[in-house]
Design a protein around this motif. Sequence first.
Motif, PDB file in Angstrom:
ATOM      1  N   ASN A  93      25.381 -41.392  -0.716  1.00 32.16           N
ATOM      2  CA  ASN A  93      24.730 -40.940  -1.822  1.00 32.16           C
ATOM      3  C   ASN A  93      24.593 -42.016  -3.019  1.00 32.16           C
ATOM      4  O   ASN A  93      24.026 -41.517  -4.244  1.00 32.16           O
ATOM      5  CB  ASN A  93      25.598 -39.763  -2.393  1.00 32.16           C
ATOM      6  N   GLU A  94      24.757 -43.122  -2.775  1.00 27.57           N
ATOM      7  CA  GLU A  94      24.297 -44.340  -3.654  1.00 27.57           C
ATOM      8  C   GLU A  94      23.003 -44.802  -3.601  1.00 27.57           C
ATOM      9  O   GLU A  94      22.843 -45.279  -2.478  1.00 27.57           O
ATOM     10  CB  GLU A  94      25.315 -45.467  -3.649  1.00 27.57           C
ATOM     11  N   TRP A  96      19.452 -46.513  -5.001  1.00 23.51           N
ATOM     12  CA  TRP A  96      18.843 -47.544  -6.062  1.00 23.51           C
ATOM     13  C   TRP A  96      17.355 -47.670  -5.838  1.00 23.51           C
ATOM     14  O   TRP A  96      17.054 -47.591  -4.474  1.00 23.51           O
ATOM     15  CB  TRP A  96      19.439 -48.953  -5.823  1.00 23.51           C
ATOM     16  N   ALA A 104      13.187 -53.895 -12.523  1.00 21.08           N
ATOM     17  CA  ALA A 104      14.278 -53.051 -12.756  1.00 21.08           C
ATOM     18  C   ALA A 104      15.064 -52.432 -11.281  1.00 21.08           C
ATOM     19  O   ALA A 104      14.121 -51.724 -10.478  1.00 21.08           O
ATOM     20  CB  ALA A 104      13.847 -51.883 -13.719  1.00 21.08           C
ATOM     21  N   SER A 105      16.242 -52.492 -11.119  1.00 21.94           N
ATOM     22  CA  SER A 105      16.829 -51.659 -10.096  1.00 21.94           C
ATOM     23  C   SER A 105      17.449 -50.459 -10.985  1.00 21.94           C
ATOM     24  O   SER A 105      18.462 -50.534 -11.594  1.00 21.94           O
ATOM     25  CB  SER A 105      17.943 -52.500  -9.438  1.00 21.94           C
ATOM     26  N   ARG A 107      19.122 -46.917 -11.012  1.00 20.53           N
ATOM     27  CA  ARG A 107      20.016 -45.716 -10.145  1.00 20.53           C
ATOM     28  C   ARG A 107      19.403 -44.345 -10.305  1.00 20.53           C
ATOM     29  O   ARG A 107      19.091 -43.855 -11.114  1.00 20.53           O
ATOM     30  CB  ARG A 107      21.349 -45.761 -10.539  1.00 20.53           C
ATOM     31  N   ILE A 108      19.392 -43.815  -8.809  1.00 15.99           N
ATOM     32  CA  ILE A 108      18.747 -42.631  -8.801  1.00 15.99           C
ATOM     33  C   ILE A 108      19.660 -41.607  -8.079  1.00 15.99           C
ATOM     34  O   ILE A 108      20.391 -42.169  -7.695  1.00 15.99           O
ATOM     35  CB  ILE A 108      17.175 -42.491  -8.190  1.00 15.99           C
ATOM     36  N   SER A 109      19.479 -40.292  -8.498  1.00 11.03           N
ATOM     37  CA  SER A 109      20.227 -39.311  -7.815  1.00 11.03           C
ATOM     38  C   SER A 109      19.634 -38.677  -6.780  1.00 11.03           C
ATOM     39  O   SER A 109      18.584 -39.144  -6.295  1.00 11.03           O
ATOM     40  CB  SER A 109      20.359 -38.206  -8.885  1.00 11.03           C
ATOM     41  N   PRO A 110      20.699 -38.246  -5.820  1.00  7.11           N
ATOM     42  CA  PRO A 110      20.048 -37.654  -4.452  1.00  7.11           C
ATOM     43  C   PRO A 110      18.910 -36.823  -4.610  1.00  7.11           C
ATOM     44  O   PRO A 110      17.847 -36.772  -3.821  1.00  7.11           O
ATOM     45  CB  PRO A 110      21.096 -37.040  -3.709  1.00  7.11           C
ATOM     46  N   GLN A 112      16.677 -36.816  -7.072  1.00 11.12           N
ATOM     47  CA  GLN A 112      15.547 -37.465  -7.509  1.00 11.12           C
ATOM     48  C   GLN A 112      14.997 -38.045  -6.191  1.00 11.12           C
ATOM     49  O   GLN A 112      13.686 -38.220  -6.255  1.00 11.12           O
ATOM     50  CB  GLN A 112      16.004 -38.632  -8.489  1.00 11.12           C
ATOM     51  N   GLN A 243      22.576 -53.983  -0.636  1.00  6.42           N
ATOM     52  CA  GLN A 243      23.145 -53.767  -1.970  1.00  6.42           C
ATOM     53  C   GLN A 243      22.252 -54.006  -3.155  1.00  6.42           C
ATOM     54  O   GLN A 243      21.171 -54.772  -2.910  1.00  6.42           O
ATOM     55  CB  GLN A 243      24.422 -54.615  -2.040  1.00  6.42           C
ATOM     56  N   ARG A 244      22.461 -53.408  -4.151  1.00  3.12           N
ATOM     57  CA  ARG A 244      21.490 -53.543  -5.523  1.00  3.12           C
ATOM     58  C   ARG A 244      21.184 -55.024  -5.782  1.00  3.12           C
ATOM     59  O   ARG A 244      19.936 -55.313  -6.016  1.00  3.12           O
ATOM     60  CB  ARG A 244      22.216 -52.812  -6.578  1.00  3.12           C
ATOM     61  N   ASP A 245      22.091 -55.969  -5.613  1.00  2.76           N
ATOM     62  CA  ASP A 245      21.610 -57.218  -6.050  1.00  2.76           C
ATOM     63  C   ASP A 245      20.811 -57.970  -5.163  1.00  2.76           C
ATOM     64  O   ASP A 245      20.238 -58.855  -5.614  1.00  2.76           O
ATOM     65  CB  ASP A 245      23.049 -57.833  -6.364  1.00  2.76           C
ATOM     66  N   TYR A 246      20.513 -57.410  -4.134  1.00  3.77           N
ATOM     67  CA  TYR A 246      19.920 -58.096  -3.038  1.00  3.77           C
ATOM     68  C   TYR A 246      18.159 -57.538  -3.198  1.00  3.77           C
ATOM     69  O   TYR A 246      17.417 -58.207  -2.840  1.00  3.77           O
ATOM     70  CB  TYR A 246      20.240 -57.927  -1.640  1.00  3.77           C
TER      71      TYR A 246
ATOM     72  N   ARG B 120      16.436 -59.487 -14.924  1.00  2.00           N
ATOM     73  CA  ARG B 120      16.507 -58.506 -15.675  1.00  2.00           C
ATOM     74  C   ARG B 120      17.984 -57.685 -15.275  1.00  2.00           C
ATOM     75  O   ARG B 120      18.467 -57.764 -14.387  1.00  2.00           O
ATOM     76  CB  ARG B 120      15.501 -57.386 -15.044  1.00  2.00           C
ATOM     77  N   LEU B 235      27.589 -41.450 -10.473  1.00  2.00           N
ATOM     78  CA  LEU B 235      26.878 -40.358  -9.937  1.00  2.00           C
ATOM     79  C   LEU B 235      27.607 -39.146 -10.076  1.00  2.00           C
ATOM     80  O   LEU B 235      28.785 -39.111  -9.785  1.00  2.00           O
ATOM     81  CB  LEU B 235      26.654 -40.546  -8.342  1.00  2.00           C
ATOM     82  N   ASP B 238      24.835 -33.841  -7.611  1.00  2.00           N
ATOM     83  CA  ASP B 238      23.666 -34.134  -6.646  1.00  2.00           C
ATOM     84  C   ASP B 238      22.501 -34.734  -7.527  1.00  2.00           C
ATOM     85  O   ASP B 238      21.474 -35.473  -7.088  1.00  2.00           O
ATOM     86  CB  ASP B 238      23.291 -32.936  -6.053  1.00  2.00           C
ATOM     87  N   THR B 273      17.904 -34.891 -12.802  1.00  2.00           N
ATOM     88  CA  THR B 273      16.405 -34.479 -11.943  1.00  2.00           C
ATOM     89  C   THR B 273      16.532 -32.903 -11.494  1.00  2.00           C
ATOM     90  O   THR B 273      17.469 -32.699 -10.875  1.00  2.00           O
ATOM     91  CB  THR B 273      16.272 -35.164 -10.815  1.00  2.00           C
TER      92      THR B 273
END
Lengths: 253, 397
Positions: A93-94, A96, A104-105, A107-110, A112, A243-246, B120, B235, B238, B273
């Motif tokens: 559920n993580e 990006w 910009a990275s 974070r988005i929700s499932p 979204q 991962q986010r940083d990559y 960034r 998070l 959902d 969302t």
Amino acid sequence: MRNILFTLLLAAGLAQAAPDAQQLLAASDAIRNPGQSFSLDNTLIEYRNGREQGQTQLQIYARPASDSGQYRNLIRFLAPLRDAGKLMLKNGNELWFYDPASKASVRISPQQRLLGQAANGDVMTVNLARDYRARLDGEEAIQDGERQTRACYRLALQASHDDVTYPRITLWVDAANSRPIKGQFYSDSGRLLKTAFYRRYQLQLGVQRPSETVIIDGLDPSWITVMRIGNLVARDIPETWLQRDYLPRFRAE
Amino acid sequence: MPCYASLLLVIVPLAALADGSLAELDVLTLADAAVSQPQADSPLHGQLQLSRWQGSQWQGFASVRLDSVLQPGWRAVLADRLDFRPQAGGPAQVNSLQEAYLSWQPSPEQALDVGRINPRGGVALGFNPLDVWRDSGLRTAASADPASARDNRLGVVMLRAQQLYDSGSVGVLLAPTLASAANPAPWSPDWGSSNRRERWQLQASVAGSGSLRTQWLLAGGAGEALQPGVAASLLLGDATTVYGEASTSRRHDLAGGGARRWRALGVLGLGYTAATRLTLHAEWHYNGQALAAADWAALQGAAYGRYRQAAQQVALAPTRQQWFLHADWQDFLRPGLVATAMLRHDRIDDSRFFSAGLRWQGDRLALGVNAERGLGRPGSHYGGQALRWQLFSNFYY
């Protein structure tokens, strides 16, 4: 001796009459997904009211997580051109989303993620047997994605934890070979969110796998997505990619 | 003949559309006729924009981004933007060399970059206290959208080394002094805007328990106080993300006065969302380097102008607290239509800035309209900006 033979035949008959639903689900998963890291090209053709609205072209890199066995995905957008180069990382559920223009990275929700076409890609790269308890709900002859009548097992899947996109799924698998034929994906409240037909089976990585999935949106049935899979190849996906940083560093070679 | 057959395959299911949906088997017939149009995987992409603000002339820009693998392990990145703005009183064209760097990655875990890079930091939408490079220089006026300033600013010439782990990374960034002042010449790379002083940054990303993710930062430079910072995101369920970021350093206020003490920058935010494809963000912004409310209200004349300029140079708000609300509604009313809205509310002087936009976006083309207005007393943060409209078209390649 005759009694033993009879007992064996009866056992075999019973086994045939009531196959193990969880094993059927696992076999169906193995047909949709290779059991190793892989990449594939994914083209999504979107229709609204019968008219093509546009095409989304993705490259999906998937690696099974060592703990959950679930796939972790890195999704790269090639088209439409306004999205070219954008990336989405899905690790359970993580989630990006990376935009090379802003670096910009985000974070988005499932929820979204579900708004975008990329979510349809997950209909393919999910190991259902890991996250769902399957129950054999009956046998049924249904029209498959090629409009052929096919004898199927109907499996009722219930999520075994909360971290899934669809809490409940009905899946029809071919009684002859466990191929997934059709799936219906439901919300927690029982609302139909998606219907998927798995079709156009082709030999990919040594197994006949569906090369096309036709997805009907449950909330808006006039919204159709045709998802085509190509160039499925086994490849090493390093852990560090996921991962986010990559994300700012990722570049397909 | 195959063309006619395809046409029939499309027409037949269209007949089933009277109720707005297709029977499942008609859907399959529609899918049979679907034709993939593969897009070549090009390392070169860009955008052309033509726009016109109410009462102004047409202006535009062309941007290009090249991201090319030279050979395995070696990558070159170039990002450039050329603005055309035919107003009187300034050059007709201004070029911004945003990024130009070479990246060497001997293994998936290690990377070394050298050149002009636009790093960034942070996780928030409207303001990033962890983005210590945010003052690297905008050569053209950005729109009110916070993404506009981030997208269009110059990168900083630096050496960046990064070590990645399975669930995090550590990195160091070193930027030298290249020029003492900005160079407004239209085609100048303007090293002075991005590299006026030596700066450095140490950063680390760490995965916390559950869905918690954190970023840590320590920055400094010639004549600058140490600046530690942290960002975190989580998070919730959902549909909701919660995030925050903060940094602090010992310094004077933005006016160059006040006691030299720890002054914090901070953001707390929440993103939600809805199933209707509407995404909302609400953020609280804090700027401890700004003047106190009474001092801000008392500023006048040349001192006011100098203070606003000083805040603008370091890309910070002139007051201490703001609310920031942002809405983005995909497929608003009809597929392909996107509605956006933004509100900045200054909690100190009660001034407000609204912007709203509507755009239609196709695969290569977007057409839209924006409107914005500031409300507040003269001299307040957002006061004095009348309602104005902008028409724009974007072409992507």
